[in-house]
Design an enzyme around this catalytic site. Sequence first.
Site, PDB file in Angstrom:
ATOM      1  N   GLU A  61       0.812  -1.219   0.000  1.00  0.00           N
ATOM      2  CA  GLU A  61       0.000   0.000   0.000  1.00  0.00           C
ATOM      3  C   GLU A  61       0.839   1.259   0.000  1.00  0.00           C
ATOM      4  O   GLU A  61       0.615   2.167  -0.781  1.00  0.00           O
ATOM      5  CB  GLU A  61      -0.923   0.002   1.232  1.00  0.00           C
ATOM      6  CG  GLU A  61      -2.073  -0.955   1.065  1.00  0.00           C
ATOM      7  CD  GLU A  61      -2.959  -1.015   2.290  1.00  0.00           C
ATOM      8  OE1 GLU A  61      -2.461  -0.745   3.402  1.00  0.00           O
ATOM      9  OE2 GLU A  61      -4.137  -1.336   2.135  1.00  0.00           O
TER      10      GLU A  61
ATOM     11  N   GLU B  32      -4.766  18.133  35.816  1.00  0.00           N
ATOM     12  CA  GLU B  32      -5.650  19.280  36.005  1.00  0.00           C
ATOM     13  C   GLU B  32      -4.930  20.575  35.680  1.00  0.00           C
ATOM     14  O   GLU B  32      -5.463  21.440  35.018  1.00  0.00           O
ATOM     15  CB  GLU B  32      -6.130  19.290  37.456  1.00  0.00           C
ATOM     16  CG  GLU B  32      -7.475  19.902  37.640  1.00  0.00           C
ATOM     17  CD  GLU B  32      -7.988  19.615  39.041  1.00  0.00           C
ATOM     18  OE1 GLU B  32      -9.143  19.263  39.178  1.00  0.00           O
ATOM     19  OE2 GLU B  32      -7.193  19.738  39.998  1.00  0.00           O
TER      20      GLU B  32
END
Lengths: 579, 108
Positions: free
Chosen positions: A72, A312
């Site tokens: 491919e 956070e």
Amino acid sequence: MAKIKPSLPASTLRKTPTGIQGLDEITLGGLPAGRPTLVCGSAGCGKTLLSIEFIVRGATEYNEPGVFVAFEEKMDELTVNVASLGFDLIKLQEEKKIRLDHVHIERSEIEETGEYDLEGLFIRLGHAIDSIGAKRVVLDTIESLFSGLSNEAILRAELRRLFQWLKEKGVTAIITGERGEKTLTRQGLEEYVSDCVILLDHRVIHQISTRRIRVVKYRGSVHGTNEYPFLIDEHGISVLPVTSLKLQGEVSSDRVSTGFHSLDQMFGGKGFFKGSSILVSGTAGTGKTSIGANFINAACLRGEQCIYFAFEESPGQIIRNMRSIGLDLQQHVDNGLLLFHASRPTLYGLEMHLVSIYNIIKRHKPATVVVDPITNLISVGSVSEVKSMMTRLLDFLQNEGITAMFTALSRITKINEETDEEVSSLVDAWITVRDMENNGERNRGLYVMKSRGMRHSNQVREFMITGDGLSLVDVYIGPEGVLTGSAREAQQLEEQTGQVLRTHASNRKDREIDRKRMVLEAKIASLRSEFESVEEELNKVYIEDDLKKEIMRKTRSDMARIRGGANRQGDPVKRKGKK
Amino acid sequence: MGEKLVTGDDECKDANEPSAYVLRLFISGASPNSTRAVYNIRQVCEKYLPGRYQLDIIDVHQQPVLAREEQVIALPLLVKLSPEPKRRLIGDMSNTAKVLSGLGITIS
């Protein structure tokens, strides 16, 4: 006597290690040696990457040259694509460790004029294998042949011959195939390659994608049958096997400081066990991150390698914020002891977070880690998922002997309380910081909920965050309940005032008592002298009486003598006069 | 493994002629398909392109490097290098109609 390990019988399948992190663990050693393995999956799930890594690792780590036949991608495209993983295909080709071959087939250019076979492919492959002495072969994706050539009957016969031929050549091969609607591969390659089939999957749940790998079939070998998450990062593929959960990690009874003295005191004066896991839970703004940062700061000061997983805040933010409580984390970052790893929880799935944490820990081998906060990960998974992830993470950390602190944000809702509890059963020590609202102000109360294997305080302490760092103060527990903050200080002041007043009052009373005693003593003295004079008086009477009696007796005897005659000579009492 | 590289196997009168065909046939040794292909293409060339073609027959077993350069997969493979456009034909060349259309020869 030589100790003979219970070696596998000679007939057992030989395996070729892939060198891909984790894959060799779930296949218990690698792919079947000298046989073809089918790797199938939908577009973009990492088939090509897995197979190229198989070739590259084989060439670089196991000294097994490999041939990569791409149907491919063009060679230069492939080289560029995998360069990001640190694979230098050009150099490896020059060193004759690998060989890349691009097979291009274009239907529109081809006219089929009768019987044919794929001998050309065999010859090319054979030449490539022989030219570098290859032990590994990848055909990616051989199904492209079906789009290039129309005679399926020939193709199928030839593929069957090809796989047989590969076996005869004794090369370990990976054949990749596109996932079909109902079958594993679109062209049913699994019919031909039946020794080992690995399925890759790329799933999107709640907009977060997770790649998973599963060994569907492995003839002649046991293998893990679960789906395992895997991650593609700059170091290639890593599969995270769900750890064995044998609960047999080594334990240490060494202790490490919690980061500040007063908290150490709550843990029997010495802090946590080395290699244990600690959960710090609390509502928003209770200083969980500060506790975590303080803990890691102490570890860095001891010279330990540390990692701070921030879900956070960014590292810059944490460093800046911690400076306000007197912690200089930057210096540890600069001297290489502290590593920040910040990522958004939604960046990828829970499993992927686990894999990335796992990878980083494997790479840096820290002694202490902080995960802040663990609950943010719940946003990408359910409670049970978080628990299963935590179990695996804790298990892994424990095996590595890493002291780990997790922070958990608990909200007021029941669900999150549950999370706390779910997670808390896994950890060794659990600290909770809670807001205590009173008299129009908010204070923090710190509890040790549990701490396995050591004496720990059952007291609520007031948790203070000041410019000089963290500290704990005993809360005031009085008739009016638990007092904190200014209420506690007011109460303490009041008590001090009361103390002074009481001291003063008691002094006055003492003096009065002294005076009374003196008065009393004076009275006692006068009474005694009075008593003595009375006694003396009494005594005087007695003596006089005695004297009188004596004299009377004498007089009587004198009288008797006088009257009785003078025959009684020698009577001494003569001179006494009459009374 | 018979012929190695057979150049100008058949008569090649003038390769520079504009309509000259330059063909290259890749075969794998003496396999039945290969033998048939050689026979068939020679028949076609002699019949439709007498004196106007150049046919090279290459045994891929002997020239594996060439196989890679030419993107040889299915064998036998006939490559028409000239005239343009370049075409590739696979198979034993037994379907003459397809061979002719592949070579761009119209039967008048």
